[in-house]
Each structure stands twice: as structure tokens, then as C-alpha cells.
Design a protein around this motif. Structure first.
Motif, PDB file in Angstrom:
ATOM      1  N   ARG A 117       8.370   5.874   0.663  1.00  0.00           N
ATOM      2  CA  ARG A 117       7.362   5.101   1.611  1.00  0.00           C
ATOM      3  C   ARG A 117       5.917   6.085   1.801  1.00  0.00           C
ATOM      4  NH1 ARG A 117      10.072   0.854   4.249  1.00  0.00           N
ATOM      5  NH2 ARG A 117      12.249   0.682   3.410  1.00  0.00           N
ATOM      6  N   ARG A 118       6.228   7.315   2.175  1.00  0.00           N
ATOM      7  CA  ARG A 118       5.126   8.284   2.500  1.00  0.00           C
ATOM      8  C   ARG A 118       4.127   8.456   1.145  1.00  0.00           C
ATOM      9  NH1 ARG A 118       6.630  13.324   3.083  1.00  0.00           N
ATOM     10  NH2 ARG A 118       8.874  13.197   2.759  1.00  0.00           N
ATOM     11  N   ARG A 119       4.669   8.251   0.311  1.00  0.00           N
ATOM     12  CA  ARG A 119       3.854   8.297  -1.003  1.00  0.00           C
ATOM     13  C   ARG A 119       3.044   7.243  -1.126  1.00  0.00           C
ATOM     14  NH1 ARG A 119       5.816   8.513  -7.432  1.00  0.00           N
ATOM     15  NH2 ARG A 119       3.878   8.687  -8.300  1.00  0.00           N
ATOM     16  N   ILE A 120       3.716   6.074  -0.744  1.00  0.00           N
ATOM     17  CA  ILE A 120       2.809   4.576  -0.889  1.00  0.00           C
ATOM     18  C   ILE A 120       1.857   4.751   0.273  1.00  0.00           C
ATOM     19  CG2 ILE A 120       3.113   2.275  -0.649  1.00  0.00           C
ATOM     20  CD1 ILE A 120       5.705   2.356  -1.964  1.00  0.00           C
ATOM     21  N   LYS A 121       2.248   5.361   1.548  1.00  0.00           N
ATOM     22  CA  LYS A 121       1.355   5.138   2.655  1.00  0.00           C
ATOM     23  C   LYS A 121      -0.001   5.976   2.131  1.00  0.00           C
ATOM     24  CE  LYS A 121       0.848   6.429   7.479  1.00  0.00           C
ATOM     25  NZ  LYS A 121       1.503   6.793   8.585  1.00  0.00           N
ATOM     26  N   THR A 122       0.232   7.203   1.618  1.00  0.00           N
ATOM     27  CA  THR A 122      -0.964   7.943   1.118  1.00  0.00           C
ATOM     28  C   THR A 122      -1.884   7.207   0.306  1.00  0.00           C
ATOM     29  OG1 THR A 122       0.399  10.114   1.696  1.00  0.00           O
ATOM     30  CG2 THR A 122      -1.494  10.262   0.150  1.00  0.00           C
ATOM     31  N   GLN A 123      -1.319   6.794  -0.606  1.00  0.00           N
ATOM     32  CA  GLN A 123      -1.908   6.010  -1.731  1.00  0.00           C
ATOM     33  C   GLN A 123      -2.632   4.841  -1.015  1.00  0.00           C
ATOM     34  OE1 GLN A 123       0.619   5.333  -4.862  1.00  0.00           O
ATOM     35  NE2 GLN A 123       0.996   7.280  -5.606  1.00  0.00           N
ATOM     36  N   VAL A 124      -2.172   4.225  -0.094  1.00  0.00           N
ATOM     37  CA  VAL A 124      -2.877   2.991   0.182  1.00  0.00           C
ATOM     38  C   VAL A 124      -3.868   3.374   0.995  1.00  0.00           C
ATOM     39  CG1 VAL A 124      -2.490   1.018   1.926  1.00  0.00           C
ATOM     40  CG2 VAL A 124      -0.761   1.546   0.040  1.00  0.00           C
ATOM     41  N   VAL A 125      -3.648   4.288   1.928  1.00  0.00           N
ATOM     42  CA  VAL A 125      -4.697   4.895   2.993  1.00  0.00           C
ATOM     43  C   VAL A 125      -6.273   5.142   1.965  1.00  0.00           C
ATOM     44  CG1 VAL A 125      -5.504   6.809   4.422  1.00  0.00           C
ATOM     45  CG2 VAL A 125      -3.239   5.168   4.776  1.00  0.00           C
ATOM     46  N   MET A 126      -5.828   6.206   0.911  1.00  0.00           N
ATOM     47  CA  MET A 126      -6.725   6.626   0.137  1.00  0.00           C
ATOM     48  C   MET A 126      -7.581   5.482  -0.546  1.00  0.00           C
ATOM     49  SD  MET A 126      -6.981   9.925   0.497  1.00  0.00           S
ATOM     50  CE  MET A 126      -8.009  10.329  -0.984  1.00  0.00           C
ATOM     51  N   LEU A 127      -6.762   4.197  -0.906  1.00  0.00           N
ATOM     52  CA  LEU A 127      -7.436   3.262  -1.714  1.00  0.00           C
ATOM     53  C   LEU A 127      -8.219   2.357  -0.745  1.00  0.00           C
ATOM     54  CD1 LEU A 127      -4.460   1.876  -3.991  1.00  0.00           C
ATOM     55  CD2 LEU A 127      -6.740   3.034  -4.584  1.00  0.00           C
ATOM     56  N   ARG A 128      -7.736   2.380   0.659  1.00  0.00           N
ATOM     57  CA  ARG A 128      -8.549   1.636   1.767  1.00  0.00           C
ATOM     58  C   ARG A 128      -9.808   2.371   1.963  1.00  0.00           C
ATOM     59  NH1 ARG A 128      -6.140   0.608   7.782  1.00  0.00           N
ATOM     60  NH2 ARG A 128      -5.374  -0.936   6.314  1.00  0.00           N
ATOM     61  N   ARG A 129      -9.708   3.550   1.800  1.00  0.00           N
ATOM     62  CA  ARG A 129     -11.231   4.327   1.999  1.00  0.00           C
ATOM     63  C   ARG A 129     -12.139   4.218   0.775  1.00  0.00           C
ATOM     64  NH1 ARG A 129     -10.640   8.047   6.161  1.00  0.00           N
ATOM     65  NH2 ARG A 129      -8.785   8.310   6.840  1.00  0.00           N
ATOM     66  N   VAL A 130     -11.461   4.242  -0.325  1.00  0.00           N
ATOM     67  CA  VAL A 130     -12.318   3.756  -1.650  1.00  0.00           C
ATOM     68  C   VAL A 130     -12.759   2.553  -1.660  1.00  0.00           C
ATOM     69  CG1 VAL A 130     -12.122   3.982  -4.268  1.00  0.00           C
ATOM     70  CG2 VAL A 130     -10.841   5.927  -2.860  1.00  0.00           C
ATOM     71  N   THR A 131     -12.063   1.614  -1.411  1.00  0.00           N
ATOM     72  CA  THR A 131     -12.272   0.241  -1.367  1.00  0.00           C
ATOM     73  C   THR A 131     -13.514  -0.176  -0.508  1.00  0.00           C
ATOM     74  OG1 THR A 131     -10.106  -0.277  -1.853  1.00  0.00           O
ATOM     75  CG2 THR A 131     -11.347  -1.983  -0.983  1.00  0.00           C
ATOM     76  N   VAL A 132     -13.398   0.468   0.810  1.00  0.00           N
ATOM     77  CA  VAL A 132     -14.484   0.166   1.644  1.00  0.00           C
ATOM     78  C   VAL A 132     -15.757   0.877   1.238  1.00  0.00           C
ATOM     79  CG1 VAL A 132     -15.345   0.629   4.103  1.00  0.00           C
ATOM     80  CG2 VAL A 132     -13.038  -0.357   3.835  1.00  0.00           C
ATOM     81  N   GLU A 208      -3.335  13.645   8.117  1.00  0.00           N
ATOM     82  CA  GLU A 208      -4.422  12.728   7.488  1.00  0.00           C
ATOM     83  C   GLU A 208      -4.668  13.353   6.231  1.00  0.00           C
ATOM     84  OE1 GLU A 208      -8.514  10.632   8.774  1.00  0.00           O
ATOM     85  OE2 GLU A 208      -7.371  12.195   9.926  1.00  0.00           O
ATOM     86  N   ILE A 209      -5.128  12.344   5.336  1.00  0.00           N
ATOM     87  CA  ILE A 209      -5.902  12.715   3.903  1.00  0.00           C
ATOM     88  C   ILE A 209      -6.694  11.917   3.781  1.00  0.00           C
ATOM     89  CG2 ILE A 209      -5.279  13.036   1.409  1.00  0.00           C
ATOM     90  CD1 ILE A 209      -2.311  13.378   1.755  1.00  0.00           C
ATOM     91  N   THR A 210      -8.029  12.649   3.548  1.00  0.00           N
ATOM     92  CA  THR A 210      -9.253  11.789   3.367  1.00  0.00           C
ATOM     93  C   THR A 210      -9.748  12.376   1.965  1.00  0.00           C
ATOM     94  OG1 THR A 210     -11.054  13.627   4.079  1.00  0.00           O
ATOM     95  CG2 THR A 210      -9.806  11.833   5.871  1.00  0.00           C
ATOM     96  N   LEU A 211     -10.786  11.844   1.596  1.00  0.00           N
ATOM     97  CA  LEU A 211     -11.492  12.042   0.265  1.00  0.00           C
ATOM     98  C   LEU A 211     -12.026  13.397   0.136  1.00  0.00           C
ATOM     99  CD1 LEU A 211     -13.297   8.853  -0.786  1.00  0.00           C
ATOM    100  CD2 LEU A 211     -11.222   9.744  -1.864  1.00  0.00           C
ATOM    101  N   THR A 212     -12.456  14.017   1.270  1.00  0.00           N
ATOM    102  CA  THR A 212     -12.862  15.417   1.334  1.00  0.00           C
ATOM    103  C   THR A 212     -12.291  16.451   1.953  1.00  0.00           C
ATOM    104  OG1 THR A 212     -14.003  14.557   3.542  1.00  0.00           O
ATOM    105  CG2 THR A 212     -15.194  14.514   1.285  1.00  0.00           C
ATOM    106  N   TYR A 213     -11.369  16.002   2.866  1.00  0.00           N
ATOM    107  CA  TYR A 213     -10.473  17.053   3.740  1.00  0.00           C
ATOM    108  C   TYR A 213      -8.959  16.499   4.094  1.00  0.00           C
ATOM    109  CZ  TYR A 213     -11.577  14.193   7.824  1.00  0.00           C
ATOM    110  OH  TYR A 213     -11.826  13.308   8.687  1.00  0.00           O
ATOM    111  N   VAL A 214      -8.271  17.359   4.364  1.00  0.00           N
ATOM    112  CA  VAL A 214      -6.733  17.012   4.795  1.00  0.00           C
ATOM    113  C   VAL A 214      -6.632  17.913   6.105  1.00  0.00           C
ATOM    114  CG1 VAL A 214      -4.388  17.856   4.325  1.00  0.00           C
ATOM    115  CG2 VAL A 214      -6.120  17.337   2.280  1.00  0.00           C
ATOM    116  N   VAL A 215      -5.854  17.005   7.165  1.00  0.00           N
ATOM    117  CA  VAL A 215      -5.728  17.578   8.249  1.00  0.00           C
ATOM    118  C   VAL A 215      -4.154  17.825   8.296  1.00  0.00           C
ATOM    119  CG1 VAL A 215      -5.638  16.962  10.844  1.00  0.00           C
ATOM    120  CG2 VAL A 215      -7.427  16.013   9.415  1.00  0.00           C
ATOM    121  N   VAL A 216      -3.910  19.081   8.667  1.00  0.00           N
ATOM    122  CA  VAL A 216      -2.574  19.561   9.018  1.00  0.00           C
ATOM    123  C   VAL A 216      -2.110  19.957  10.574  1.00  0.00           C
ATOM    124  CG1 VAL A 216      -0.789  21.531   8.491  1.00  0.00           C
ATOM    125  CG2 VAL A 216      -2.643  20.703   6.775  1.00  0.00           C
ATOM    126  N   GLN A 217      -1.151  18.983  11.015  1.00  0.00           N
ATOM    127  CA  GLN A 217      -0.848  19.399  12.349  1.00  0.00           C
ATOM    128  C   GLN A 217       0.181  20.409  12.459  1.00  0.00           C
ATOM    129  OE1 GLN A 217       1.128  15.961  14.202  1.00  0.00           O
ATOM    130  NE2 GLN A 217       1.333  16.886  16.297  1.00  0.00           N
TER     131      GLN A 217
END
Length: 389
Positions: A117-132, A208-217
Motif C-alpha cells: 500500500r505504501r508503494r502504491i501511495k508513493t507512485q500515485v502521489v508522484m503521478l499526481r504531481r506529474v499529471t498536474v 514526503e517524496i517529490t520530484l526534486t527532494y525527499v523529506v525524512v521525519q
């Protein structure tokens, strides 16, 4: 003036019909949304873009069909076309976001064993950014192509497109590298949102994973911001790569005289009495025996990294308290042997055994092997005549 008077009623009438149509569809969708979460989400998020898009399209078509020629007709029609393009881009983007939200709602991550589920969430979030980003770029390009001057300019720009591409790639090399690294991370499954990692000697969770940076808590609620290229060029630890269950250790130094079996039994009791232990591993071993003491290592397991940290602290605390209460003699000791030794008489000449003058005390001289080694590390050995001089 007659054309203008005709255009206004036509535009108002078309807008009224569009509003009535959109409101009817909205009410039907709301009724369906009582049974379907997808319909409810569509009614909530698509109402405004759908209303604007349909209204603009109806007004544009009404003016084109019923209104005759009037001053500024071309400008008005061009503005309506641009607005229609932007409205439909907004509608398409909203529809894609609704579908992505439904995917995230179906594959929730707040459940046990959520690696997939975390893998799918990561891919969907990245696809959302690329889509927009893709929708915005395509919409801007289509809107610009409606200008005749821009279309004419495009033909001349094609000749220099290669050079511009090379220059842009060199200028944005770091940014493009991070963007491609972000896409690679999203689909290579190297890291996912909510993965527990160790980077830069910091233990934390991928927030959080974006196209340019990753946020590690980080565990103490600090945020570590890293470029996405970091995770494709440098080694890091991923504790939840294939599962969230992990192993950890708690080490204690005790004396050689410590009976280990009672400590092992106490460790088993501590693990069995704690809800942090997942029941897989509970082992006590001696890993070192040096410097007058032995090191006991308790190896335990937990369902996730957070529970493991608390379990390690609990095991260390309970074992220290138990040893202090039941095996106080097992605490580390310092041993030293003190004895009186009579001074030996000083001998003149000669040595009783191998000493500084013996070949056994030399590494780079004294003997064929030593002389050869000395040549390699210190230069050539001087001849006998040179030594006398």
C-alpha cells in the motif's frame, strides 16, 4: 448594433440553459453519492470546473451560431476559446485528482503489513504531481497556439530547438537529474512513503517524496530535506524494504563469573511479558570476552522500528535492574596483580636471552630477509667500507 443586441440574449440564454443542465447533473450525482463514495467525490470536486466549462462552451457556441458580425467579435471569440481551454483543463485535472484520491482511499496505509500500500501511495502521489504539471504545460501550449503570430514563430523556432535543448539541459542539469531520480524512486521501490530509513546517521521516516527532494521525519520530529538524487547515488539503510518487522540488540558488560543462563531466562520473561515483542526472536549471547569482562548481547524482534526502540530500552533497563538485584557480584571488576619483586643485579656485557642486539628483535636489519626488507622500505643498504667511514 443589431448583431450586438442579438449576441447578448443568445449568450444569456445559453448560459441559463448551461446552468440548468449543470445543476440537474449535480443534483443527480449528489443523490447517487449517497450510495457511492466515487459519485459523492465527483459531485463535490467537479461541480465548479464543470459549471464553468459548460457555461463558457455554451456561450461561445451561441455567439458563434446566432450572433452576426459586430465590433470586436474576433477578440471576444478568441477570449472565449482561451477560457474554454482553461476550463476544460481544470475539469480534466479535477477528474484525474478524484481518481487518484479514490485510489489512495482504497489502498490506505494505516493498516498492518502495508508495504504494498505504501508503494502504491508513493507512485500515485508522484503521478499526481506529474499529471498536474503536464496538464498545465499542455494547456499553456494549446492556448499559445491559438495566436497566429505564435504559430508562425513556431516554424522558425524549430530550427534552433536542438541548440536550445542542449543549452537548457546543461543549465538545468542538477534539476533534471533530481526529477529523473524522483521518478526512478517512485517506480523502483527503493523507498516509499512511511519507510523507515537511516540516512546521514539519522533514523527517521520517509514523510514526503517529490520530484526534486525527499523529506525524512527524524525520530525527534526534525525534518531532514535531501535531494532525490541522494537516494540513487549514496548508500542508505531501509529498515522496511521488504517488511516492517526488524531485529535489534541491547548490550551489557558483566564479569567473567556471571552465570549466563539465569540472565537468559530473565530476558525470556521480559520479552514474553511485553506487548512490544512480536514473538519471533529472543536470544542472549556472549559476543565478546576481553579486558576482564564479557559482553552480553540480547537480540530481540518487534513489528516495527518504533516498537523495537522501546523494546530495546525496556530489555536493557530490566536486565540491568535484575543483575543489580540478583547477581550483584557479576558487575564488571578491575583486576590487578601486585607482588614485591627483588631488584635483579645489573649484568655487564651480554644478555641472558634475545635482546636489542639479537636478530629476533629486528625487522629491517640483521639477516638476509631483514636487509632485503630494509632496502624496499628504507633505501639501499650501505656497503661495509661506507659504514666504516
Amino acid at each position: 448594433m443589431t448583431s450586438v443586441m442579438t449576441a447578448l440574449p443568445a449568450a444569456v440564454g445559453a448560459a441559463a440553459v448551461a446552468l440548468l443542465f449543470v445543476e440537474t447533473v449535480h443534483r443527480v450525482t449528489l443523490r447517487l453519492g449517497r450510495r457511492s463514495p466515487l459519485a459523492a467525490d465527483l459531485a463535490r470536486k467537479l461541480h465548479r470546473p464543470f459549471l464553468i466549462s459548460v457555461t463558457l462552451l455554451a456561450v461561445q457556441q451561441a455567439i458563434r451560431i446566432w450572433a452576426g458580425d459586430f465590433p470586436g467579435r474576433s477578440g471576444v471569440m478568441h477570449a472565449l476559446v482561451l477560457c474554454c481551454i482553461a476550463g476544460f483543463a481544470w475539469l480534466v485535472g479535477a477528474m484525474l485528482l478524484v481518481l487518484e484520491d479514490m485510489t489512495l482511499a482504497r489502498w490506505r496505509t494505516d493498516v498492518p503489513d502495508n508495504r504494498r500500500r505504501r508503494r502504491i501511495k508513493t507512485q500515485v502521489v508522484m503521478l499526481r504531481r506529474v499529471t498536474v504539471a503536464g496538464i498545465v504545460v499542455l494547456t499553456a501550449g494549446v492556448m499559445l497556439m491559438t495566436f497566429p503570430a505564435v504559430r508562425a514563430l513556431g516554424a522558425s523556432v524549430l530550427g534552433t530547438a536542438g541548440l536550445i535543448t542542449v543549452v537548457a539541459a546543461l543549465a538545468a542539469q542538477s534539476t533534471l537529474g533530481n526529477m529523473f531520480a524522483g521518478m526512478q524512486l517512485a517506480f523502483s521501490d527503493a523507498i516509499r512513503v512511511d519507510d523507515v530509513v537511516v540516512v546521514e546517521q539519522e533514523w527517521g521516516r520517509i514523510e514526503e517524496i517529490t520530484l526534486t527532494y525527499v523529506v525524512v521525519q527524524v525520530w525527534d520530529d526534525r525534518r531532514l530535506i535531501l535531494p532525490t538524487s541522494y537516494f540513487t547515488t549514496k548508500p542508505f539503510q531501509n529498515w522496511t524494504r521488504t517488511g516492517s518487522a526488524v531485529l535489534g540488540t541491547a548490550e551489557i558488560d558483566v564479569d567473567w563469573s556471571t552465570p549466563v543462563e539465569p540472565v537468559r531466562g530473565e530476558l525470556q520473561r521480559v520479552c514474553e511479558s511485553s506487548e512490544l515483542w512480536d514473538g519471533r526472536v529472543c536470544v542472549l549471547q556472549i559476543t565478546e570476552a576481553t579486558d576482564g569482562r564479557v559482553r552480553l548481547r540480547a537480540l530481540v524482534s518487534a513489528n516495527d522500528a518504533a516498537a523495537l526502540w522501546d523494546l530495546r530500552c525496556l530489555v536493557r533497563e530490566r536486565l540491568v535492574g535484575w543483575i543489580w538485584q540478583h547477581q550483584r557480584a557479576a558487575l564488571p571488576r578491575l583486576r590487578a596483580e601486585v607482588e614485591a619483586v627483588a631488584p635483579e643485579p645489573v649484568r655487564v656485557g651480554g644478555h641472558a636471552g634475545p635482546g636489542p642486539s639479537s636478530d629476533a628483535a629486528r625487522v629491517f636489519s640483521g639477516g638476509l630477509d631483514g636487509d632485503t626488507r630494509g632496502v624496499v622500505f628504507g633505501g639501499p643498504v650501505p656497503a661495509a667500507s661506507e659504514r666504516k667511514e
